[in-house]
Enzyme design. Structure first.
Site, PDB file in Angstrom:
ATOM      1  CE  LYS A 156      -4.858  -1.302   1.798  1.00  0.00           C
ATOM      2  NZ  LYS A 156      -4.862  -2.185   0.932  1.00  0.00           N
ATOM      3  CE  LYS A 159      -4.346 -11.044  -2.022  1.00  0.00           C
ATOM      4  NZ  LYS A 159      -4.717 -11.822  -1.648  1.00  0.00           N
ATOM      5  CE  LYS A 212     -12.263 -11.435   0.833  1.00  0.00           C
ATOM      6  NZ  LYS A 212     -11.721 -10.557   1.047  1.00  0.00           N
TER       7      LYS A 212
HETATM    8  N1  AQP Z   1      -6.185 -15.174  -4.944  1.00  0.00           N
HETATM    9  C1  AQP Z   1      -5.549 -16.059  -4.108  1.00  0.00           C
HETATM   10  N2  AQP Z   1      -5.896 -16.939  -3.829  1.00  0.00           N
HETATM   11  C2  AQP Z   1      -4.965 -17.647  -3.251  1.00  0.00           C
HETATM   12  N3  AQP Z   1      -6.031 -17.488  -1.698  1.00  0.00           N
HETATM   13  C3  AQP Z   1      -6.727 -15.878  -1.579  1.00  0.00           C
HETATM   14  N4  AQP Z   1      -7.130 -16.016  -0.532  1.00  0.00           N
HETATM   15  C4  AQP Z   1      -7.592 -14.373  -0.847  1.00  0.00           C
HETATM   16  N5  AQP Z   1      -7.475 -13.970  -2.787  1.00  0.00           N
HETATM   17  C5  AQP Z   1      -6.663 -15.248  -2.751  1.00  0.00           C
HETATM   18  C6  AQP Z   1      -6.678 -16.437   1.187  1.00  0.00           C
HETATM   19  O1  AQP Z   1      -8.473 -16.297   1.089  1.00  0.00           O
HETATM   20  C7  AQP Z   1      -8.781 -16.355   2.163  1.00  0.00           C
HETATM   21  C8  AQP Z   1      -9.209 -15.195   3.018  1.00  0.00           C
HETATM   22  O2  AQP Z   1      -8.606 -13.573   2.773  1.00  0.00           O
HETATM   23  P1  AQP Z   1      -9.337 -12.188   2.825  1.00  0.00           P
HETATM   24  O3  AQP Z   1     -10.070 -11.276   3.206  1.00  0.00           O
HETATM   25  O4  AQP Z   1      -9.083 -12.392   5.090  1.00  0.00           O
HETATM   26  O5  AQP Z   1      -8.029 -11.116   2.433  1.00  0.00           O
HETATM   27  P2  AQP Z   1      -6.479 -11.226   1.745  1.00  0.00           P
HETATM   28  O6  AQP Z   1      -6.104 -12.601   1.434  1.00  0.00           O
HETATM   29  O7  AQP Z   1      -6.743  -9.913   1.606  1.00  0.00           O
HETATM   30  O8  AQP Z   1      -8.324 -11.090   0.280  1.00  0.00           O
HETATM   31  P3  AQP Z   1      -7.960 -10.321  -0.975  1.00  0.00           P
HETATM   32  O9  AQP Z   1      -8.950 -10.844  -2.141  1.00  0.00           O
HETATM   33  O10 AQP Z   1      -6.761  -9.968  -1.202  1.00  0.00           O
HETATM   34  O11 AQP Z   1      -9.197  -8.974  -0.641  1.00  0.00           O
HETATM   35  P4  AQP Z   1      -8.992  -7.572  -0.425  1.00  0.00           P
HETATM   36  O12 AQP Z   1      -9.071  -7.557  -1.927  1.00  0.00           O
HETATM   37  O13 AQP Z   1      -9.640  -6.942   0.192  1.00  0.00           O
HETATM   38  O14 AQP Z   1      -7.308  -7.390   0.040  1.00  0.00           O
HETATM   39  C9  AQP Z   1      -7.179 -15.775   2.806  1.00  0.00           C
HETATM   40  O15 AQP Z   1      -6.932 -17.155   3.612  1.00  0.00           O
HETATM   41  C10 AQP Z   1      -6.207 -15.673   1.555  1.00  0.00           C
HETATM   42  O16 AQP Z   1      -4.973 -16.275   1.360  1.00  0.00           O
END
Ligand code: AQP
Length: 332
Positions: A114, A196, A199
């Protein structure tokens, strides 16, 4: 008996990355470990470390719980709850900040990313979020934490914080182990396979949301960025787009990447993408059908109430004991 814990932030529509890296994995673990305990929470306190729309946040919090049940989570064998409804998470999160070093937080990739992107007005909670995540895990004495690759660093910090606390006082926190899937630990963005799939991404073409229209899903797969080599093979360095699609194919079809590569040895990207588009739409279509059934069943609130009650009981005891050990309050 082992305790397995996982959490997920309601920061956007759940993606195929979340499904493959977290949801599917958690459900499979539950099915393969019939004697063990499963805790799963919706991490709404983590979500508000960045601005959220109030109505959307509330809707997504419920949606995620419903999606896990739709994916096969057994609510009878899971303590399923919303993080902010168990007050002790925030309390232990603060306590653990007192055992976390600034340097450790500064080294966290998500925070560094970030900063690198030049984002301004970052909240202090975004910086201290790994201490809250440590609390989420340590409060329940979790043995295993299934996570995607991106979260491994946070579980390692949790281990360090727990060990530091235990060395200073006594053996109090269980030191957890991460469980990382061999394939699908990091599903990449369809438009930019160097990052990666997330969401909260601004470009919705880069991710597949689990509630996307099935035709839109097929289109997104077919327009995923690949390369000009034209050979379906697993080479993440030189063909990151195809490697990513192969990982998705492998997890959803339960075939090995090698077998899929053999199947497409004499075919081009168009055939491969068309078949994958059908496969993803079929799997997500089944998930959506079950998700609608869960929403219509009207059982979600009682499941979440029960989860809140059990989690609160366990968390209250742990945090009270923790405060006593530190020397807070009057109780010995
Ligand atoms: N692209 C990905 N591939 C595999 N695993 C993933 N996870 C997230 N993106 C991928 C896994 O999903 C779980 C929940 O994640 P989270 O919502 O707590 O946070 P995150 O990892 O930051 O997920 P996002 O989708 O990328 O959210 P934002 O955009 O808000 O930061 C975790 O087990 C993660 O590893």
């Amino acid at each position: 008996m082992k305790r397995i814990l996982s959490g997920i932030k309601p920061t956007g529509e759940l993606t195929l990355g979340n499904y493959i890296g977290a949801i599917k994995r958690f459900v499979e673990l539950q099915q393969s470990m019939p004697e063990d305990e499963f805790y799963l929470f919706i991490a709404d306190l983590h979500a508000i470390t960045v601005p959220q729309d109030t109505t959307e946040l509330r809707r997504r919090t419920r949606d995620i719980a419903a999606m896990y049940i739709a994916a096969g989570l057994d609510p009878e064998r899971t303590v399923l709850f919303i993080q902010s409804e168990v007050k002790e998470h925030a309390e232990l999160g603060y306590l653990l900040q007192c055992y976390t070093h600034m340097g450790e937080l500064e080294r966290m990739t998500q925070y560094k990313d970030k900063i690198k992107k030049g984002e301004s007005n970052l909240t202090s909670a975004l910086f201290t979020y790994p201490a809250l995540m440590a609390a989420d895990i340590l409060i329940y004495d979790a043995d295993y934490v299934p996570v995607g690759d991106d979260q491994k660093q946070h579980v390692e910090l949790t281990r360090d914080i727990a060990t530091r606390f235990n060395n200073r006082y006594r053996d109090f926190f269980r030191v957890p182990e991460p469980i990382i899937p061999k394939v699908g630990a990091r599903i990449m963005d369809l438009q930019d396979p160097s990052k990666k799939m997330s969401k909260s991404d601004d470009n919705s073409k880069g991710y597949i949301a689990l509630l996307d229209d099935l035709q839109v899903i097929k289109k997104k797969i077919k327009s995923a960025v690949t390369d000009s080599l034209g050979i379906v093979q697993y080479d993440p360095d030189n063909q990151p787009g195809i490697a990513n699609l192969l990982s998705i194919y492998s997890v959803l079809s339960e075939k090995s990447i090698d077998d899929i590569v053999l199947d497409y040895a004499s075919k081009g990207y168009a055939d491969f993408k068309n078949d994958l588009a059908e496969l993803v739409a079929e799997k997500i279509g089944e998930l959506q059908k079950k998700y609608n059934e869960v929403i219509q069943s009207g059982t979600l609130d009682s499941i979440l109430d029960k989860g809140k009650e059990t989690a609160s009981r366990v968390a209250y005891r742990k945090v009270e004991k923790c405060k006593q050990i530190i020397g807070l309050g009057r109780k010995r």
